[in-house]
Write a protein that holds these residues in place. Structure first.
Motif, PDB file in Angstrom:
ATOM      1  N   GLY A 276       0.813  -1.210   0.000  1.00  0.00           N
ATOM      2  CA  GLY A 276       0.000   0.000   0.000  1.00  0.00           C
ATOM      3  C   GLY A 276       0.845   1.257   0.000  1.00  0.00           C
ATOM      4  N   THR A 277       0.310   2.309   0.586  1.00  0.00           N
ATOM      5  CA  THR A 277       0.968   3.609   0.514  1.00  0.00           C
ATOM      6  C   THR A 277       2.270   3.675   1.300  1.00  0.00           C
ATOM      7  OG1 THR A 277      -0.443   4.342   2.338  1.00  0.00           O
ATOM      8  CG2 THR A 277      -1.161   4.890   0.122  1.00  0.00           C
ATOM      9  N   ASP A 278       2.482   2.754   2.248  1.00  0.00           N
ATOM     10  CA  ASP A 278       3.707   2.793   3.041  1.00  0.00           C
ATOM     11  C   ASP A 278       4.952   2.651   2.175  1.00  0.00           C
ATOM     12  OD1 ASP A 278       2.196   3.077   5.269  1.00  0.00           O
ATOM     13  OD2 ASP A 278       2.459   1.037   6.011  1.00  0.00           O
ATOM     14  N   GLN A 296      -5.993   4.833  -1.313  1.00  0.00           N
ATOM     15  CA  GLN A 296      -4.944   4.128  -0.605  1.00  0.00           C
ATOM     16  C   GLN A 296      -4.841   2.660  -1.008  1.00  0.00           C
ATOM     17  OE1 GLN A 296      -7.623   5.494   0.735  1.00  0.00           O
ATOM     18  NE2 GLN A 296      -8.538   4.231   2.347  1.00  0.00           N
ATOM     19  N   ASP A 297      -5.893   2.125  -1.587  1.00  0.00           N
ATOM     20  CA  ASP A 297      -5.868   0.742  -2.056  1.00  0.00           C
ATOM     21  C   ASP A 297      -5.526   0.639  -3.540  1.00  0.00           C
ATOM     22  OD1 ASP A 297      -6.496  -0.311   0.425  1.00  0.00           O
ATOM     23  OD2 ASP A 297      -8.656  -0.215   0.067  1.00  0.00           O
ATOM     24  N   SER A 301       1.538  -0.983  -7.089  1.00  0.00           N
ATOM     25  CA  SER A 301       1.749  -2.407  -6.822  1.00  0.00           C
ATOM     26  C   SER A 301       0.436  -3.173  -6.784  1.00  0.00           C
ATOM     27  CB  SER A 301       2.507  -2.587  -5.507  1.00  0.00           C
ATOM     28  OG  SER A 301       3.808  -2.068  -5.606  1.00  0.00           O
ATOM     29  N   ARG A 302      -0.582  -2.584  -6.176  1.00  0.00           N
ATOM     30  CA  ARG A 302      -1.873  -3.281  -6.128  1.00  0.00           C
ATOM     31  C   ARG A 302      -2.528  -3.324  -7.494  1.00  0.00           C
ATOM     32  NH1 ARG A 302      -3.852  -1.385  -0.098  1.00  0.00           N
ATOM     33  NH2 ARG A 302      -2.355  -2.751   0.968  1.00  0.00           N
ATOM     34  N   LEU A 325      -5.207 -11.801  -4.402  1.00  0.00           N
ATOM     35  CA  LEU A 325      -4.442 -10.587  -4.116  1.00  0.00           C
ATOM     36  C   LEU A 325      -4.620 -10.223  -2.650  1.00  0.00           C
ATOM     37  CD1 LEU A 325      -2.747  -8.139  -4.920  1.00  0.00           C
ATOM     38  CD2 LEU A 325      -4.842  -7.031  -5.718  1.00  0.00           C
ATOM     39  N   ILE A 326      -3.513 -10.167  -1.923  1.00  0.00           N
ATOM     40  CA  ILE A 326      -3.513  -9.840  -0.506  1.00  0.00           C
ATOM     41  C   ILE A 326      -3.064  -8.394  -0.344  1.00  0.00           C
ATOM     42  CG2 ILE A 326      -2.753 -10.541   1.791  1.00  0.00           C
ATOM     43  CD1 ILE A 326      -4.148 -12.776   0.248  1.00  0.00           C
ATOM     44  N   TYR A 327      -3.867  -7.601   0.365  1.00  0.00           N
ATOM     45  CA  TYR A 327      -3.544  -6.180   0.536  1.00  0.00           C
ATOM     46  C   TYR A 327      -2.525  -6.002   1.661  1.00  0.00           C
ATOM     47  CZ  TYR A 327      -7.160  -4.454  -2.653  1.00  0.00           C
ATOM     48  OH  TYR A 327      -7.901  -4.143  -3.762  1.00  0.00           O
ATOM     49  N   LYS A 328      -1.350  -6.547   1.476  1.00  0.00           N
ATOM     50  CA  LYS A 328      -0.228  -6.423   2.393  1.00  0.00           C
ATOM     51  C   LYS A 328       1.050  -6.426   1.556  1.00  0.00           C
ATOM     52  CE  LYS A 328      -2.233  -8.897   6.363  1.00  0.00           C
ATOM     53  NZ  LYS A 328      -2.003 -10.004   7.345  1.00  0.00           N
ATOM     54  N   PRO A 329       2.116  -5.788   2.045  1.00  0.00           N
ATOM     55  CA  PRO A 329       3.369  -5.846   1.282  1.00  0.00           C
ATOM     56  C   PRO A 329       3.980  -7.231   1.277  1.00  0.00           C
ATOM     57  CG  PRO A 329       3.700  -4.715   3.373  1.00  0.00           C
ATOM     58  CD  PRO A 329       2.226  -4.909   3.223  1.00  0.00           C
ATOM     59  N   ASP A 330       3.730  -8.015   2.329  1.00  0.00           N
ATOM     60  CA  ASP A 330       4.263  -9.372   2.409  1.00  0.00           C
ATOM     61  C   ASP A 330       3.543 -10.076   3.555  1.00  0.00           C
ATOM     62  OD1 ASP A 330       5.954 -11.702   2.210  1.00  0.00           O
ATOM     63  OD2 ASP A 330       7.519 -10.421   1.377  1.00  0.00           O
ATOM     64  N   ARG A 331       3.997 -11.285   3.881  1.00  0.00           N
ATOM     65  CA  ARG A 331       3.379 -12.053   4.948  1.00  0.00           C
ATOM     66  C   ARG A 331       3.739 -11.457   6.312  1.00  0.00           C
ATOM     67  NH1 ARG A 331       7.258 -16.029   3.235  1.00  0.00           N
ATOM     68  NH2 ARG A 331       8.156 -13.959   2.961  1.00  0.00           N
ATOM     69  N   PHE A 332       3.209 -12.021   7.361  1.00  0.00           N
ATOM     70  CA  PHE A 332       3.377 -11.487   8.712  1.00  0.00           C
ATOM     71  C   PHE A 332       4.852 -11.437   9.105  1.00  0.00           C
ATOM     72  CE2 PHE A 332       3.571 -12.245  13.365  1.00  0.00           C
ATOM     73  CZ  PHE A 332       2.923 -11.110  13.802  1.00  0.00           C
ATOM     74  N   HIS A 333       5.357 -10.227   9.330  1.00  0.00           N
ATOM     75  CA  HIS A 333       6.744 -10.005   9.758  1.00  0.00           C
ATOM     76  C   HIS A 333       7.753 -10.651   8.815  1.00  0.00           C
ATOM     77  CE1 HIS A 333       6.510  -8.427  14.131  1.00  0.00           C
ATOM     78  NE2 HIS A 333       5.376  -8.138  13.499  1.00  0.00           N
ATOM     79  N   ARG A 334       7.449 -10.638   7.532  1.00  0.00           N
ATOM     80  CA  ARG A 334       8.329 -11.269   6.545  1.00  0.00           C
ATOM     81  C   ARG A 334       8.628 -10.275   5.433  1.00  0.00           C
ATOM     82  NH1 ARG A 334       7.291 -16.807   6.670  1.00  0.00           N
ATOM     83  NH2 ARG A 334       9.100 -17.141   5.334  1.00  0.00           N
TER      84      ARG A 334
END
Length: 502
Positions: A276-278, A296-297, A301-302, A325-334
């Motif tokens: 996302g925007t981060d 923001q969505d 990348s999205r 499509l997962i609205y996260k830059p990556d998996r949890f803490h990965r």
């Protein structure tokens, strides 16, 4: 063939527009989702008549024929060869011909060079390196060369516009600094490297006769486990050369979708992570505007992830895959190599299997208390990896032969908004929107521009006024080629009409 779910509800937000008059309760019938439940939360006004409902863009027969050439047997052979090097830790042995990172990269260079020969020189194979200093805290106990093995295919129409596939070939153990003992790295990440080699093999004879319109780089990168070293080296090299990278497709852990207790559908699903925007390298005030105006969505990348969803939906009978499509830059803490491209200001997405098996990832190979650990080849599904390869090849080849993503898509803040003075024109106060975008320089691949989320052909003009409230919809713009291939969409930023002229 399994039944493929429609992905359009994931990809696009439908345009809606209020109509005059009131509605009796009998006028409203709920729609139903794929789970069978009524969409009680849906708005009660009818869909807008502006544009046509979206359908996935089709794929030409020639591209579909390429997808069928992904060979699970060859994928298995590549993964087994890489596993046989024992460890591929970035700081492992570079002198042995049979063990360590040096042997692995030399084999990759030789293998890719051979696979690229049918391109008649149109595939440029190279192994750029740099010396990475020791970083014991991140798993680099000694200084070592970080070398990427890569293929570049120059675009025939716009060679500076570039799309990059990455998959890292290094591996690790629980102790990330252990650069001696076995670290098979079959799923993480020989699986992605096997896809890279297959794409080089399949595309080599094709580009000899018909190079892509834009450039493609297919790279096996090193140093991911110790600090994204190889991908950062590649991304920064491209940035320093002012290359217009419009997408990074990063595959990492794409070897299996069928480990228990997974649903069988997972054998036909690949996850894509979209930041996302981060991760936008834009001034803070621009990012604030994106968030406050509801985009923001809709980061690049999205939109890149939505592009993959859409082209896959149009070719799902051949890919035999669903794309989540997962609205996260990556998996949890990965994290992963696509982050190097995101931080360089390029769109990037990560492909990863639907649910990871942590028994066989970042583990020392062993049997402990009756449990088998280790990233061994026994836990890779070669048919699944081939299906993931089809999605990648489809997306990469399609996007490189589509027009470029449009730029400077904006809307007028004065029209369809509150009056600014007594002289504000009356028609400015309607619930409408006026959009603008760049049309120069002319893209030779372009047939027309398309406003979506409904498909609305707006020709080759650079502005349009639509009877749609910008409160109730988000707007995208994409380019449609003469060959029917469509670019990813871009989002709109609000500016005064003088930006492009009224």
């Amino acid at each position: 063939m399994k039944s493929l779910r429609s992905c359009t509800s994931l990809v696009f937000t439908a345009f809606f527009i209020p109509r005059q008059g009131s509605y009796a309760s009998s006028d409203y019938s709920p729609t139903f989702g794929s789970n069978g439940f009524a969409n009680w939360g849906a708005g009660t006004w009818p869909p807008s008549s502006v544009g046509a409902p979206l359908v996935p863009q089709p794929t030409d027969p020639e591209t579909l024929a390429l997808l069928t050439q992904l060979d699970p047997v060859r994928i298995q052979s590549t993964i087994q060869t890489l596993v046989n090097f024992g460890t591929r830790h970035t700081a492992s042995d570079t002198t042995s011909r049979t063990r360590g990172i040096g042997a692995a990269r030399n084999w990759l260079l030789s293998e890719i060079t051979e696979l690229a020969k049918p391109s008649n020189g149109l595939m440029n194979v190279s192994m750029p390196c740099y010396l990475q200093e020791a970083q014991p805290s991140s798993g680099m106990p000694i200084a070592a060369d970080v070398c990427n093995v890569q293929v570049e295919i120059k675009g025939a129409v716009d060679s500076n516009r570039t799309y990059v596939y990455t998959g890292h070939y290094d591996s690790r153990r629980l102790n990330n600094s252990n650069n001696v003992d076995d670290a098979p790295g079959a799923d993480d990440n020989a699986s992605a490297v096997a896809i890279a080699l297959e794409m080089v093999r399949i595309l080599a004879p094709v580009v000899a006769k018909n190079p892509p319109a834009a450039s493609i780089i297919i790279a096996a990168v090193a140093g991911e486990e110790q600090g994204l070293y190889g991908s950062n080296f590649l991304a920064q090299t491209l940035k320093n050369a002012s290359v217009n990278v419009q997408g990074n497709f990063n595959d990492d852990i794409v070897g299996s979708g069928s480990n228990a207790p997974f649903d069988p559908q997972n054998q036909h699903t690949i996850r894509i992570f979209g930041a996302g925007t981060d991760y936008l390298t834009l001034p803070a005030e621009i990012i604030t505007e994106i968030i406050t105006t509801g985009y923001q969505d809709d980061t690049p990348s999205r939109h890149l992830g939505r592009y993959v969803q859409e082209v896959n939906a149009g070719a799902a009978n051949t890919t035999d895959m669903d794309v989540a499509l997962i609205y996260k830059p990556d998996r949890f803490h990965r994290g992963g190599d696509h982050e190097s491209f995101l931080k360089a200001g390029f769109p990037g997405i990560r492909f990863t299997e639907p649910q990871e098996d942590f028994y066989h990832q970042h583990q020392d190979p062993r049997t402990q208390d009756g449990v088998i650990y280790g990233d061994e080849i026994d836990y890779v599904d070669f048919n699944y990896t081939a299906r993931v390869g089809r999605v990648n090849l489809l997306s990469l080849w399609s996007i490189a032969n589509a027009p470029a993503t449009p730029s400077n898509f904006t809307y007028d803040v004065s029209i369809g908004f509150l009056a600014s003075s007594l002289t504000t024109p009356a028609d400015y106060l309607e619930n409408i929107i006026k959009l603008y975008w760049n049309t120069e320089p002319l893209d030779p691949l372009l047939d027309y521009y398309e406003i979506w989320t409904h498909m609305l052909n707006v020709g080759t003009q650079n502005t349009i006024r639509l009877p749609i409230s910008k409160d109730n919809a988000v707007f995208g713009l994409r380019a449609v080629g003469k060959n029917g291939k469509k670019s990813p969409a871009t989002y709109a930023l609000a500016v005064e009409s003088e930006y492009f002229g009224s």
